[in-house]
Design a protein around this motif. Structure first.
Motif, short mmCIF file in Angstrom:
data_model
loop_
_atom_site.label_atom_id
_atom_site.label_comp_id
_atom_site.label_asym_id
_atom_site.label_seq_id
_atom_site.Cartn_x
_atom_site.Cartn_y
_atom_site.Cartn_z
N GLU A 220 -14.02 -8.30 11.44
CA GLU A 220 -14.28 -7.30 10.39
C GLU A 220 -14.24 -8.12 8.95
O GLU A 220 -13.07 -8.66 8.80
N GLU B 289 -11.02 -5.59 0.95
CA GLU B 289 -9.49 -5.60 1.17
C GLU B 289 -8.65 -4.47 0.88
O GLU B 289 -7.83 -4.48 0.19
N LYS C 264 -10.17 -0.57 6.42
CA LYS C 264 -10.08 -1.34 7.52
C LYS C 264 -9.48 -0.57 8.66
O LYS C 264 -10.01 -0.66 9.92
N PHE D 166 -11.70 0.03 12.13
CA PHE D 166 -10.85 -0.22 13.25
C PHE D 166 -11.07 0.77 14.40
O PHE D 166 -11.04 0.87 15.47
N THR E 282 -9.70 -9.41 12.30
CA THR E 282 -10.08 -9.16 11.01
C THR E 282 -10.03 -10.38 10.13
O THR E 282 -9.22 -11.36 10.46
N ASN E 283 -10.83 -10.42 9.25
CA ASN E 283 -10.66 -11.54 8.27
C ASN E 283 -9.96 -11.45 6.99
O ASN E 283 -10.05 -12.10 6.01
N THR E 284 -8.99 -10.37 7.19
CA THR E 284 -8.14 -9.93 6.11
C THR E 284 -7.47 -11.16 5.34
O THR E 284 -7.03 -12.07 6.13
N ILE F 216 -3.18 -2.87 11.14
CA ILE F 216 -4.57 -2.56 11.45
C ILE F 216 -4.65 -2.06 12.99
O ILE F 216 -5.23 -1.34 13.45
N GLY G 50 -6.07 -11.80 13.95
CA GLY G 50 -6.50 -12.45 12.39
C GLY G 50 -7.29 -13.50 12.60
O GLY G 50 -6.88 -14.33 13.30
#
Ligand code: NAI
Length: 281
Positions: free
Chosen positions: A87, A91, A96, A100, A115-117, A125, A137
């Motif tokens: 994802e 941000e 997000k 999800f 997630t690329n947060t 999340i 992550g």
């Protein structure tokens, strides 16, 4: 080869898609609408064209990579039998979480959700899904095809299996993963973004010009790029939102976002992506 979903075709999503498809993976790239999707696909093709021009890949390899990508509008239209989803939407925690929740319904129970947060909590999340042990992550850096690092972040209950899967995928893409336990900003942004914020303060206080701040850090600290030019590359909105997260999470005034950064974001001066940031493009 794997079937991977990438959610969001912005700066990061399109870069992640480019790298995955080039490595032979089948990628399903999801956007909110056809306009954003086509923009993302055009950006990916431009990336491959650059590689062809520099003789890093052939025209045939480019065509094969493009053929590995399927554009999709809306998460609900993803196929269910994916090995992994990465994802890369805006941000914002609420956005997000929604993504999800939807992914958890659409994807098979075996699918790993990454997630690329840049700075949000993986655990927070993960908790909206019925598979928090399969949430992890996978933090790439901009520009994805160039930058070697991937921070692989363990949420509170991420399983070793999930962690190793993502670590090995990163290695197979030619990246170098580092293991990080969940904490605001992880490693790189916890150090980098406060430095950019400090550079914005120095500019706001009139202590030095933008050009000289960047020159000083390039020549005095041996940085390959100055902090303000780097902020323009990352996006000032992304920088501000990471600073806000550090400030809120740690409750420490040393993380207060610079008012100049805030003002520029409000004026849509977001850096390269809007043509104007600390420098003009
Ligand atoms: P961006 O704004 O360029 O792209 C985000 C994209 O997500 C947009 O195209 C938007 O239309 C799309 N999107 C939003 N909601 C969606 C949904 N429900 N379904 C499908 N698509 C949706 O943002 P950028 O810079 O690519 O950042 C994405 C994520 O990566 C953020 O979490 C950011 O913190 C993180 N990140 C950003 C880096 C950077 O240097 N820009 C570096 C590393 C991580």
């Amino acid at each position: 080869m794997m079937k991977v979903g990438v959610i969001g075709a912005g700066t990061m999503g399109s870069g992640i898609c480019q790298v995955l498809a080039q490595s032979g993976h089948q990628v399903y790239l999801v956007e909110q609408n056809a306009e954003f999707l086509n923009k993302g696909l055009a950006r990916i093709e431009k990336g491959y064209d650059r590689n062809v021009k520099k003789e890093r890949m052939t025209e045939e390899e480019k065509n094969a990579a493009m053929a590995n990508i399927t554009g999709i509008e809306g998460v609900s239209n993803l196929p269910g039998d994916l090995d992994l989803v990465i994802e890369a939407v805006v941000e914002e925690l609420d956005v997000k979480k929604e993504v999800f929740k939807e992914l958890d319904q659409v994807c098979d129970s075996k699918t790993i959700l990454a997630t690329n947060t840049s700075a949000l909590s993986i655990s927070e999340i993960a908790v909206v899904t019925g598979r928090p042990d399969k949430v992890v992550g996978m933090h790439f850096f901009n520009p994805v095809p160039v930058m070697k690092l991937v921070e692989v972040i363990r949420g509170a209950v991420t399983s070793d299996e999930t962690f190793n899967f993502v670590k090995e995928l990163a290695e197979s893409l030619g990246k170098t993963p580092v293991e990080v336990k969940e904490a605001p900003g992880f490693v790189v942004n916890r150090i980098l973004i406060p430095m950019i914020n400090e550079a914005a303060y120095i500019l706001m206080e009139g202590i030095a010009s933008a050009e000289d701040i960047d020159k000083a850090m390039k020549l005095g600290a041996n940085h390959p790029i100055g902090p303000l030019a780097l902020a323009d590359l990352i996006g000032l909105d992304v920088c501000l939102s990471i600073m806000e997260t550090l400030y809120t999470e740690f409750g420490d005034p040393k993380y207060r976002p610079c008012p100049l950064l805030r003002k520029m974001v409000r004026a849509n001066q977001l850096g390269r992506k809007t043509g104007q940031g600390f420098f003009s493009y």
